[in-house]
Motif scaffolding. Structure first.
Motif, mmCIF file in Angstrom:
data_model
loop_
_atom_site.group_PDB
_atom_site.id
_atom_site.type_symbol
_atom_site.label_atom_id
_atom_site.label_comp_id
_atom_site.label_asym_id
_atom_site.label_seq_id
_atom_site.Cartn_x
_atom_site.Cartn_y
_atom_site.Cartn_z
ATOM 1 N N ALA A 112 0.821 -1.211 0.000
ATOM 2 C CA ALA A 112 0.000 0.000 0.000
ATOM 3 C C ALA A 112 0.855 1.261 0.000
ATOM 4 N N PHE A 142 -1.971 1.095 -3.970
ATOM 5 C CA PHE A 142 -2.826 1.506 -2.855
ATOM 6 C C PHE A 142 -4.206 1.894 -3.356
ATOM 7 N N ARG A 143 -4.208 2.710 -4.406
ATOM 8 C CA ARG A 143 -5.461 3.272 -4.849
ATOM 9 C C ARG A 143 -6.231 2.361 -5.798
ATOM 10 N N TRP A 183 -3.619 -5.492 -1.044
ATOM 11 C CA TRP A 183 -3.337 -5.271 0.374
ATOM 12 C C TRP A 183 -4.531 -5.425 1.305
ATOM 13 N N ILE A 184 -5.755 -5.425 0.780
ATOM 14 C CA ILE A 184 -6.896 -5.564 1.696
ATOM 15 C C ILE A 184 -7.061 -7.001 2.230
ATOM 16 N N LEU A 190 -4.935 2.938 6.694
ATOM 17 C CA LEU A 190 -4.844 2.896 5.232
ATOM 18 C C LEU A 190 -6.232 2.843 4.603
ATOM 19 N N LEU A 191 -7.117 2.018 5.190
ATOM 20 C CA LEU A 191 -8.477 1.923 4.659
ATOM 21 C C LEU A 191 -9.162 3.281 4.693
ATOM 22 N N ILE A 244 -7.788 6.228 4.670
ATOM 23 C CA ILE A 244 -7.231 7.127 3.658
ATOM 24 C C ILE A 244 -7.783 6.769 2.288
ATOM 25 N N LYS A 245 -7.803 5.455 2.011
ATOM 26 C CA LYS A 245 -8.255 5.051 0.677
ATOM 27 C C LYS A 245 -9.689 5.501 0.416
ATOM 28 N N TYR A 246 -10.606 5.203 1.354
ATOM 29 C CA TYR A 246 -12.000 5.482 1.068
ATOM 30 C C TYR A 246 -12.381 6.935 1.297
ATOM 31 N N LEU A 275 -8.961 9.398 -0.674
ATOM 32 C CA LEU A 275 -8.697 9.242 -2.101
ATOM 33 C C LEU A 275 -9.976 9.067 -2.909
ATOM 34 N N ASP A 276 -10.839 8.128 -2.487
ATOM 35 C CA ASP A 276 -12.026 7.840 -3.297
ATOM 36 C C ASP A 276 -13.102 8.903 -3.140
#
Lengths: 309, 320
Positions: free
Chosen positions: A264, A270-271, A277-278, B149-150, B152-154, B157-158
């Motif tokens: 990640a 990551f994106r 990575w999940i 991290l989750l 940040i991602k959702y 970023l998303d």
């Protein structure tokens, strides 16, 4: 004339009433009543099966790269997709699980051996042994664990320890830093146990200290050891994953759940490729939750006094 | 009381000596030092030796240890190689960034945990209670970096609701209210994640405390008097359930000032935890050692504080 057989039966009948269940049977019964703990146990067993048996059913091998299907999303060919080298994520997650679970178990085993022994010695001999061991325990208790682990991880990297040997060092380090809690529990338990009558009996029998500690005192502390060890495994898995995520624990090419999440750190992975990575993250979460549920169930079952603490 | 505190403070000394020896010994095991880690290609061997002499890295380890301890006693943790300023100043600069998120997290997680824990206890075995119990286990089992991290991602970023990391937007030149607003928007994600991570264990603690209290005789008396259930719970039970939790406040001390290493790294938050992680890669010993000792002192003071608070909260406990 009374029939002797009848008399024995009567006696047996009376004995049955007096006879109680063994503490272990009671514990098992109590544990089986705890639905959350049972769910945890089932999940953990499934997790172990997937990680240790699953890879045999995979059509891929650990470092096999599928060049045509690099970075592919989950499909019927690769159930959880592939990474940038075309390695099958599903297989890697399973093999990583073997490593993470083993590190957690062995590290905890090390803490338990050190903690139980030192705690028993401190509680049994008291005086100097107790003072010295408990002072050392105080030091370890105030030691900032994470910085120390991170520093030691960096040292392992600097010493260029081979990845496959590194795992053993890691187990040792996590194990050595985790003994204090159990040592204190065992010590306080032994301090009260050693004053009880059965210990006077061992004194009268002239048993050696060794035997007194390991055959008569320690077995009585097994319930707290089991509970503490179970929760310890959960903690050790979390610690290992955090270290590996920082690149200081288990390092590639050996996969571990933590270092797979390291992917990640690459913004595109990551994106755009969360399948890399999940899954390992979810595995950590599921496994640790299951172990915590079991640990809590065990505490209720084995040590009713500690309930709700 | 003051006698008790003085004795406890004196007892910390051997512990601190033990910690300092362990920490220093570990740092000595590290191959390479700041001079080799900085990897300056123009550095000649003589220049490197000169620099080592300036930083005192050429002396035998035992001597280095005593110099370090002696300086520490005068409040001098040495100069950070990397930041070119005293370690105390580095800590003082970044610790407040860590404190900012830690204090908000503390307030949020304690408030949420107290209410959820108490309600969950009051309706023990209800559906709500069962959901809370399961959630508590899930939250206690979360790997911090993964949930970070989750998030940040959702959310960053998303959905682009919040910035992905850092403390201020790049090139921000605002001051006053605009600055605060910018920092606050950067704080939302780290604070939320940290609260989520903390709230599980706390809720469990409050629930247990409340369960113990509502079984007490005086609660039965209050009900027998015919008081309203709400009065019984909030006036009689709640306050007493909060009491034991006060001791936990002491244990929060190292967390408040020690930074959250992994999460600060994930969120690129310029707190002391992240600075510490960076100092490690640069082999900046004075900062590494100084910060580890700083954390150890905080832990010990936190333990003392929690014991004192225990006495304050419950006068039946006499501190001797």
């Amino acid at each position: 004339m009374e029939q002797p057989e009848n008399r024995t039966e009567q006696l047996q009948e009376q004995l049955k009433i007096v006879k109680t269940e063994s503490p272990w049977k009671i514990a098992v019964r109590r544990f089986a009543k705890n639905r959350l703990a049972l769910i945890g146990l089932v999940i953990l067993v499934i997790m172990f099966l997937i990680c240790f048996v699953g890879p045999f059913f995979s059509q891929y091998t650990l470092n096999e790269t599928d060049v045509k299907n690099r970075n592919s999303a989950p499909s019927s060919l690769h159930w959880l997709g592939t990474d940038k080298l075309g390695r099958d994520i599903m297989l890697r997650v399973m093999l990583a699980g073997r490593i993470s679970l083993t590190v957690g178990l062995v590290a905890t085993a090390i803490s338990v051996v050190i903690g139980a022994t030192l705690g028993a010695v401190a509680g049994f001999y008291r005086r100097y042994a107790d003072t010295i061991i408990m002072r050392i325990a105080d030091v370890f208790l105030a030691l900032p664990t994470l910085p120390i682990l991170i520093t030691l991880g960096a040292i392992l990297s600097d010493l260029k320890v081979a990845p496959e040997k590194r795992i053993y060092f890691l187990m040792l380090i996590i194990g050595i830093l985790g003994w204090v809690g159990l040592a204190r529990l065992v010590r306080s338990q032994i301090l009260t146990l050693r004053e009880q009558e059965f210990m006077q009996a061992t004194e009268a029998l002239g048993l050696r200290d060794n035997r007194k500690i390991f055959r008569h005192l320690m077995p009585n502390t097994i319930p707290i050891i089991i509970v503490s060890a179970t929760l310890g495994v959960a903690g050790a898995i979390l610690t290992e994953s955090a270290l590996s995520f920082l690149g200081l624990g288990v390092v590639p090419p050996t996969p571990s759940w933590g270092n797979m999440i390291n992917a990640a750190n690459n913004l595109i992975d990551f994106r755009k490729r969360p399948w890399i990575w999940i899954p390992p993250g979810m595995c950590i979460l599921i496994t640790v939750t299951a172990i915590n549920l079991i640990g809590d169930g065990l505490r209720d079952a084995l040590d009713p006094k500690m309930k709700n603490r | 009381m003051s006698q008790y505190i003085i004795r406890r403070l004196l007892q910390m000394i051997p512990t601190l000596i033990g910690i300092s020896i362990i920490v220093f010994a570990i740092s000595q095991m590290v191959p390479g030092d700041y001079i080799t880690a900085s990897q300056n290609p123009n550095m000649t061997a003589e220049r490197a030796d000169q620099l080592r002499a300036i930083y005192g890295l050429d002396k035998p380890p035992v001597q280095q240890y005593f110099v370090w301890v002696k300086n520490m006693l005068t409040g001098n943790l040495g100069d950070s190689f990397q930041h070119k300023m005293p370690v105390t100043k580095v800590i003082n600069t970044y610790v407040w960034n860590s404190f900012a998120i830690a204090i908000v997290t503390l307030i949020l997680s304690w408030t949420i945990a107290a209410f959820v824990g108490v309600f969950s206890a009051q309706f023990q075995y209800s559906f709500f209670d069962k959901v809370v119990t399961l959630l508590v286990f899930l939250l206690m089992s979360l790997p911090s970096f993964f949930i970070g991290l989750l998030a940040i991602k959702y959310f960053a970023l998303d959905l682009t609701w919040f910035p992905t990391g850092g403390m201020t937007s790049a090139g921000l030149n605002a001051s006053g209210f605009a600055y605060i607003k910018d920092v606050a928007s950067h704080m939302v994600l780290p604070v939320t994640v940290m609260t989520v991570l903390n709230v599980g264990g706390l809720t469990r603690y409050f629930r247990t405390g409340m369960l113990e209290v509502i079984r007490q005789d005086y609660i039965r008396t209050a009900r027998a008097k015919g008081l309203k259930e709400r009065t019984v719970i909030f006036k009689h039970a709640f306050r007493n359930a909060l009491l034991p939790a006060i001791t936990l406040l002491g244990f929060e001390l190292p967390g408040l000032f020690g930074g959250a290493m992994i999460l600060e790294r994930v969120f690129a938050w310029p707190g002391i935890g992240q600075i510490y992680l960076a100092s490690l890669n640069m082999r900046d010993y004075p900062l590494m050692l100084g910060f580890t000792m700083f954390l150890a002192v905080l832990t010990l003071l936190g333990n003392l504080l929690s014991d004192i608070l225990y006495g304050v909260a419950d006068p039946r406990i006499r501190l001797k």
